[in-house]
Write a protein that holds these residues in place. Structure first.
Motif, short mmCIF file in Angstrom:
data_model
loop_
_atom_site.label_atom_id
_atom_site.label_comp_id
_atom_site.label_asym_id
_atom_site.label_seq_id
_atom_site.Cartn_x
_atom_site.Cartn_y
_atom_site.Cartn_z
N ASN A 39 19.62 -66.52 -19.07
CA ASN A 39 19.41 -66.33 -17.64
C ASN A 39 20.04 -67.45 -16.81
O ASN A 39 20.63 -67.20 -15.76
N SER A 40 19.92 -68.70 -17.27
CA SER A 40 20.43 -69.83 -16.49
C SER A 40 21.26 -70.77 -17.35
O SER A 40 21.15 -70.79 -18.58
N MET A 62 21.73 -69.85 -11.92
CA MET A 62 21.17 -68.61 -12.48
C MET A 62 22.33 -67.64 -12.72
O MET A 62 22.69 -66.85 -11.86
N GLY A 226 11.18 -71.09 -17.71
CA GLY A 226 11.13 -70.87 -16.27
C GLY A 226 10.23 -69.72 -15.84
O GLY A 226 9.57 -69.80 -14.80
N SER A 227 10.19 -68.65 -16.62
CA SER A 227 9.33 -67.52 -16.24
C SER A 227 7.86 -67.89 -16.31
O SER A 227 7.06 -67.49 -15.46
N ARG A 281 14.94 -65.63 -10.41
CA ARG A 281 13.79 -65.92 -11.26
C ARG A 281 12.66 -64.92 -11.01
O ARG A 281 12.06 -64.40 -11.95
#
Length: 516
Positions: A39-40, A62, A226-227, A281
């Motif tokens: 994702n990033s 991102m 991060g999630s 995000r």
């Protein structure tokens, strides 16, 4: 061990001599790492006290490399271009910061994509950075090491969620044990057929298999990624939690269920407005919350804690010698801050010896926070006198310090506030004080007043000029003054000593020792 070594060890106490002046520790003073995730893409440059480093530089893009992988089996074309642009920028920045060579790893998207090897070659050709692709079990190990950097001696299960995968790893006794990986990343789950019902079924089936592999007997679940941090931020907002520091933020199983329902009842635009979480995000949060809800239900952990430290910190931990890993990150960070910012570096150790008799019966877990307060008592002296107490409180509660629970952060902040100010009523910090019991608040005030008296009693080593003796059953605080220290105990010192006696709700006695 030689006699000299034994004396040195005893002199420095259980935490040992500071390590940040040692050549092997200085080699870790500016370390750059890059994490190319699904994702990033993020670069972090660590600096400062080697055992508890500060973030000299921290930037993420991102990119969404793993978006659409289920359909194509390849890296997302737009994400690939963005990732290459980010890597070119990071290579130049690292060179300018003196953080080269960089350590760079890639995880699920690059390791599984058909064009992953071509992407790696392109990165190396354009930037000179060699991108190491780690498998799921290695990713789990590095993330677990990141947790150990922040929690020495932590025990439980580490769960790291990325865009395309989710890893689990057992930790105990400073070691990483069994590790497993799964395809439960929210980016990948977006491609599961059957809509929400199909995603739920896939999550349920996969978590049931994971629970069989890692078991359900875990005292604590550490959440990395991060999630998970986005979900924690939403939980803070829902609860009205006063301290917005995510590391060591605790959530109960019930709170996670409630927050998952809260997320399901609000659209992502509303949640972004409430929390300030970025669009890319937030797009993954609804699916991630479905994963977390079922994970907690299946594993049944007794405690759940957010870790801000993960794979990037694990890459730094990988480079540490064992003797550095074994150190307390809180104490090492406070020592570094004292050396860098205090008026009299080294005074904190003498101050601790002077006031320690008041806290002799406290457990070691509390004494280490008291020691930290002694080391930090003077690092904010450059702040304006009218706001110095606020600067101290902010520094303690919001600083990047590992090895501290939220209540310990507030205890540390309150004690430093009382180092410079007698009263805490009416301050903007009052909502945070609810994280402490009345007993803890009173003890923080006692500590602050002890720091205030000890720091101004002598500009040298107060423990060589006077001695405090505390008799808790008699509620008596005794100050024994050496013969040549009598003049130091003037009006201001007497007033500060009286304030300490008052905070202890005690009586006092002054004993002036005759010269030998």
């Amino acid at each position: 061990m030689t006699a000299t070594t034994e004396i040195a060890t005893e002199e420095w106490g259980p935490f040992g001599r500071p390590l940040f002046d040692d050549p092997s520790a200085r080699a870790l003073s500016r370390v750059g790492v890059i994490d190319v995730g699904s994702n990033s893409v993020r670069m972090v440059v660590f600096d400062g006290a080697a055992r508890s480093p500060a973030y000299f530089f921290n930037e993420k893009v991102m990119c969404g490399l793993g978006a659409g992988f289920n359909e194509t089996g390849r890296l997302n074309p737009t994400g690939r271009e963005r990732a290459l642009a980010a890597m070119r920028r990071f290579a130049l920045l690292a060179e300018g910061m003196g953080a080269s060579p960089l350590t760079a790893v890639a995880t699920a998207a690059v390791r599984e994509a058909e064009d992953g090897p071509a992407f790696r070659r392109e990165v190396e050709e354009q930037t000179g950075i060699k991108l190491w692709v780690v498998d799921g079990r290695e990713e789990a190990r590095l993330s677990a090491q990141g947790v150990l950097l922040g929690w020495p001696g932590a025990a439980g299960l580490v769960c790291d969620i990325g865009g395309s995968s989710m890893e689990l790893a057992r930790i105990e006794g400073g070691r990483v044990g069994k590790r497993v990986t799964s395809p439960l990343g929210p980016l990948r789950l977006q491609g599961v057929r059957g809509g929400k019902k199909g995603i739920k079924a896939e999550i349920s089936k996969t978590i049931a298999a994971l629970a069989e592999e890692v078991g359900t007997d875990h005292k604590r679940l550490f959440l990395v990624g991060g999630s998970w941090r986005a979900i924690a931020r939403i939980d803070m907002q829902r609860r009205g939690y006063p301290l917005h520091v995510q590391h060591e933020y605790r959530m109960s199983s019930g709170a996670i269920q409630a927050t998952a329902t809260f997320i399901a009842e609000h659209d992502t635009a509303e949640l972004r407005a409430l929390t300030g979480i970025g669009e890319a995000r937030m797009a993954l949060v609804p699916i991630a919350s479905m994963v977390l809800k079922q994970l907690v239900r299946a594993l049944g952990p007794k405690e759940i804690a957010i870790s801000s430290y993960g794979i990037r910190e694990g890459m730094l931990y990988e480079q540490m010698p064992q003797r550095l890993r074994d150190r307390d990150p809180l104490i090492e960070a406070c020592r570094f801050a004292e050396k860098k910012d205090a008026r009299i570096p080294g005074f904190g150790r003498a101050l601790y010896r002077f006031i320690e008799p008041i806290f002799k019966g406290e457990p070691d877990s509390r004494k280490r926070v008291i020691r930290a307060a002694c080391l930090l008592h003077d690092v904010s002296w450059r702040a304006h006198p009218d706001y110095r107490h606020e600067a101290c409180f902010d520094n303690a509660t919001r600083a990047n310090l590992g090895g501290l629970t939220h209540s310990e952060r507030v205890f540390l902040g309150l004690s430093l506030l009382h180092r410079y100010k007698n009263s805490r009523s009416g301050s903007r910090f009052e909502p945070l004080l609810g994280l402490l019991s009345d007993k803890e608040s009173r003890q923080a005030e006692v500590l602050g007043r002890a720091l205030r008296f000890g720091a101004m009693f002598s500009a040298q080593t107060p423990d060589s000029l006077g001695e405090l003796r505390w008799f808790p059953k008699k509620r008596m605080l005794e100050l024994r003054l050496s013969a040549h220290a009598d003049a130091l105990f003037g009006e201001v010192a007497q007033s500060r000593f009286g304030a300490l006696v008052s905070a202890l709700d005690a009586n006092s006695e002054i004993k002036r020792l005759k010269p030998r």
